[in-house]
Design a protein around this motif. Structure first.
Motif, PDB file in Angstrom:
ATOM      1  N   ASP A  71       0.816  -1.225   0.000  1.00 46.55           N
ATOM      2  CA  ASP A  71       0.000   0.000   0.000  1.00 46.55           C
ATOM      3  C   ASP A  71       0.848   1.273   0.000  1.00 46.55           C
ATOM      4  O   ASP A  71       0.337   2.351   0.294  1.00 46.55           O
ATOM      5  CB  ASP A  71      -0.985  -0.012   1.174  1.00 46.55           C
ATOM      6  CG  ASP A  71      -0.305   0.207   2.514  1.00 46.55           C
ATOM      7  OD1 ASP A  71       0.943   0.129   2.577  1.00 46.55           O
ATOM      8  OD2 ASP A  71      -1.015   0.479   3.500  1.00 46.55           O
ATOM      9  N   ASP A  72       2.123   1.161  -0.323  1.00 49.17           N
ATOM     10  CA  ASP A  72       2.971   2.360  -0.386  1.00 49.17           C
ATOM     11  C   ASP A  72       2.641   3.184  -1.619  1.00 49.17           C
ATOM     12  O   ASP A  72       2.282   2.645  -2.669  1.00 49.17           O
ATOM     13  CB  ASP A  72       4.446   1.949  -0.454  1.00 49.17           C
ATOM     14  CG  ASP A  72       4.957   1.450   0.872  1.00 49.17           C
ATOM     15  OD1 ASP A  72       4.821   2.179   1.870  1.00 49.17           O
ATOM     16  OD2 ASP A  72       5.488   0.326   0.906  1.00 49.17           O
ATOM     17  N   LYS A  73       2.813   4.494  -1.485  1.00 54.85           N
ATOM     18  CA  LYS A  73       2.738   5.372  -2.657  1.00 54.85           C
ATOM     19  C   LYS A  73       4.129   5.424  -3.277  1.00 54.85           C
ATOM     20  O   LYS A  73       5.112   5.745  -2.596  1.00 54.85           O
ATOM     21  CB  LYS A  73       2.303   6.780  -2.243  1.00 54.85           C
ATOM     22  CG  LYS A  73       0.848   6.880  -1.840  1.00 54.85           C
ATOM     23  CD  LYS A  73       0.458   8.354  -1.702  1.00 54.85           C
ATOM     24  CE  LYS A  73      -1.036   8.547  -1.617  1.00 54.85           C
ATOM     25  NZ  LYS A  73      -1.652   7.836  -0.503  1.00 54.85           N
ATOM     26  N   ILE A  74       4.199   5.084  -4.558  1.00 52.37           N
ATOM     27  CA  ILE A  74       5.506   4.945  -5.209  1.00 52.37           C
ATOM     28  C   ILE A  74       5.593   5.876  -6.408  1.00 52.37           C
ATOM     29  O   ILE A  74       4.639   5.999  -7.178  1.00 52.37           O
ATOM     30  CB  ILE A  74       5.708   3.485  -5.684  1.00 52.37           C
ATOM     31  CG1 ILE A  74       5.671   2.519  -4.496  1.00 52.37           C
ATOM     32  CG2 ILE A  74       7.014   3.345  -6.455  1.00 52.37           C
ATOM     33  CD1 ILE A  74       5.740   1.048  -4.875  1.00 52.37           C
ATOM     34  N   VAL A  75       6.749   6.526  -6.553  1.00 53.67           N
ATOM     35  CA  VAL A  75       7.049   7.270  -7.782  1.00 53.67           C
ATOM     36  C   VAL A  75       8.244   6.585  -8.446  1.00 53.67           C
ATOM     37  O   VAL A  75       9.283   6.360  -7.819  1.00 53.67           O
ATOM     38  CB  VAL A  75       7.383   8.752  -7.500  1.00 53.67           C
ATOM     39  CG1 VAL A  75       7.803   9.452  -8.787  1.00 53.67           C
ATOM     40  CG2 VAL A  75       6.189   9.462  -6.871  1.00 53.67           C
ATOM     41  N   HIS A  96       0.545   0.517 -10.512  1.00 53.19           N
ATOM     42  CA  HIS A  96      -0.247   1.628  -9.972  1.00 53.19           C
ATOM     43  C   HIS A  96       0.614   2.842  -9.632  1.00 53.19           C
ATOM     44  O   HIS A  96       0.104   3.805  -9.069  1.00 53.19           O
ATOM     45  CB  HIS A  96      -0.992   1.179  -8.707  1.00 53.19           C
ATOM     46  CG  HIS A  96      -1.956   0.056  -8.961  1.00 53.19           C
ATOM     47  ND1 HIS A  96      -3.028   0.185  -9.815  1.00 53.19           N
ATOM     48  CD2 HIS A  96      -1.993  -1.221  -8.508  1.00 53.19           C
ATOM     49  CE1 HIS A  96      -3.703  -0.952  -9.859  1.00 53.19           C
ATOM     50  NE2 HIS A  96      -3.082  -1.826  -9.086  1.00 53.19           N
ATOM     51  N   VAL A  97       1.891   2.810  -9.933  1.00 54.70           N
ATOM     52  CA  VAL A  97       2.773   3.893  -9.479  1.00 54.70           C
ATOM     53  C   VAL A  97       2.584   5.158 -10.312  1.00 54.70           C
ATOM     54  O   VAL A  97       2.053   5.123 -11.424  1.00 54.70           O
ATOM     55  CB  VAL A  97       4.266   3.488  -9.543  1.00 54.70           C
ATOM     56  CG1 VAL A  97       4.538   2.255  -8.703  1.00 54.70           C
ATOM     57  CG2 VAL A  97       4.725   3.298 -10.980  1.00 54.70           C
ATOM     58  N   GLU A  98       3.059   6.286  -9.740  1.00 54.38           N
ATOM     59  CA  GLU A  98       3.189   7.511 -10.518  1.00 54.38           C
ATOM     60  C   GLU A  98       4.567   7.482 -11.190  1.00 54.38           C
ATOM     61  O   GLU A  98       5.477   6.783 -10.733  1.00 54.38           O
ATOM     62  CB  GLU A  98       3.084   8.725  -9.603  1.00 54.38           C
ATOM     63  CG  GLU A  98       1.737   8.859  -8.920  1.00 54.38           C
ATOM     64  CD  GLU A  98       1.734  10.037  -7.965  1.00 54.38           C
ATOM     65  OE1 GLU A  98       1.222  11.097  -8.311  1.00 54.38           O
ATOM     66  OE2 GLU A  98       2.263   9.871  -6.845  1.00 54.38           O
ATOM     67  N   ASP A 129       7.193  12.142   1.021  1.00 54.27           N
ATOM     68  CA  ASP A 129       6.798  10.998   1.868  1.00 54.27           C
ATOM     69  C   ASP A 129       6.440   9.737   1.076  1.00 54.27           C
ATOM     70  O   ASP A 129       5.794   8.837   1.602  1.00 54.27           O
ATOM     71  CB  ASP A 129       5.622  11.376   2.793  1.00 54.27           C
ATOM     72  CG  ASP A 129       6.007  12.494   3.750  1.00 54.27           C
ATOM     73  OD1 ASP A 129       7.173  12.510   4.177  1.00 54.27           O
ATOM     74  OD2 ASP A 129       5.152  13.349   4.045  1.00 54.27           O
ATOM     75  N   LYS A 130       6.814   9.701  -0.184  1.00 50.71           N
ATOM     76  CA  LYS A 130       6.537   8.510  -0.997  1.00 50.71           C
ATOM     77  C   LYS A 130       7.814   7.682  -1.140  1.00 50.71           C
ATOM     78  O   LYS A 130       8.894   8.097  -0.729  1.00 50.71           O
ATOM     79  CB  LYS A 130       6.039   8.928  -2.392  1.00 50.71           C
ATOM     80  CG  LYS A 130       4.720   9.692  -2.338  1.00 50.71           C
ATOM     81  CD  LYS A 130       4.293  10.153  -3.705  1.00 50.71           C
ATOM     82  CE  LYS A 130       3.041  11.022  -3.625  1.00 50.71           C
ATOM     83  NZ  LYS A 130       2.732  11.713  -4.882  1.00 50.71           N
TER      84      LYS A 130
END
Ligand code: URA
Length: 217
Positions: A71-75, A96-98, A129-130
């Motif tokens: 569930d991490d937000k990843i770039v 699902h990453v940016e 914070d990603k």
């Protein structure tokens, strides 16, 4: 920095790396790109084991199952143009990453082999914070990664940085170790001993951008 050199153990990863290096197999640019993509997938799978997971309920046609999903937000940030096949490999698994892209090139000074890394394009979402995954297939000197990191810092401070690379030099790995925060994770398929006077990795594989996309003027 933690170095995860996945080429040290025996796995099919080493088959893909050996095909990348092979001067005959290199003539097939589609296979070259595909092998880099496959390596990106393998490195991503290993990296995925270090992410944060949450439990969610999935409804199947026959019932409900609790599953653990990242569930991490990843770039995901890649350096044009050689980074594109490796970027695609990572994206195949982390769909699902940016995404962020940076254009950086070696600007040579007159007649000698010295160069500066010049950034002339950067498109990125916030990285605050990603998790930032930096993709660079050939970790030669480490300068490009450092310059990329410096440039992308204006988009925030990531909570964790992962570097994904195919082949590095011992010198480049040591340089990045010094230039990046201590909790940085490097996921790499091979580390070679030397750089030549033009800062190419030896034995390496040659110019990854040219082999994937054709030579340039
Ligand atoms: N870039 C490449 O494509 N190959 C190297 O060996 C070093 C940098």
């Amino acid at each position: 920095m933690n170095v995860h050199n996945l080429g040290i153990g025996n796995s099919v990863l080493n088959q893909f790396v050996s095909e990348l290096r092979d001067i005959e197999i290199q003539k097939d640019a589609m296979r070259f790109r595909k092998n880099i993509e496959r390596i990106g997938e393998i490195l991503s799978y290993e990296l995925s084991k270090t992410l944060n997971y949450t439990t969610k309920k999935v409804t199947t046609p026959l019932g409900i199952k609790e599953v653990s999903v990242p569930d991490d937000k990843i770039v995901l940030c890649s350096i044009l143009r050689a980074g594109l096949p490796l970027h695609q490999g990572v994206l195949n698994y982390f769909d699902h990453v940016e995404n962020a892209f940076i254009s950086a090139y070696r600007k040579h000074q007159d007649d000698n082999d010295d160069f500066d890394i010049v950034v002339n394009y950067l498109a990125s979402p916030s990285i605050q914070d990603k998790i930032l995954i930096l993709v660079d297939p050939m970790l030669a000197t480490g300068n490009t990664l450092e310059v990329t990191f410096e440039a992308i810092k204006k988009y925030g401070t990531p909570k964790q940085i992962h570097i994904v690379s195919v082949i590095g030099s011992e010198q480049g790995v040591a340089y990045v170790d010094n230039a990046f925060p201590p909790n940085t994770q490097l996921w790499i398929a091979a580390v070679d001993e030397q750089l030549n006077s033009k800062s190419y990795i030896v034995p390496g594989l040659g110019d990854a951008g040219d082999l994937a996309f054709g030579s340039k003027l």
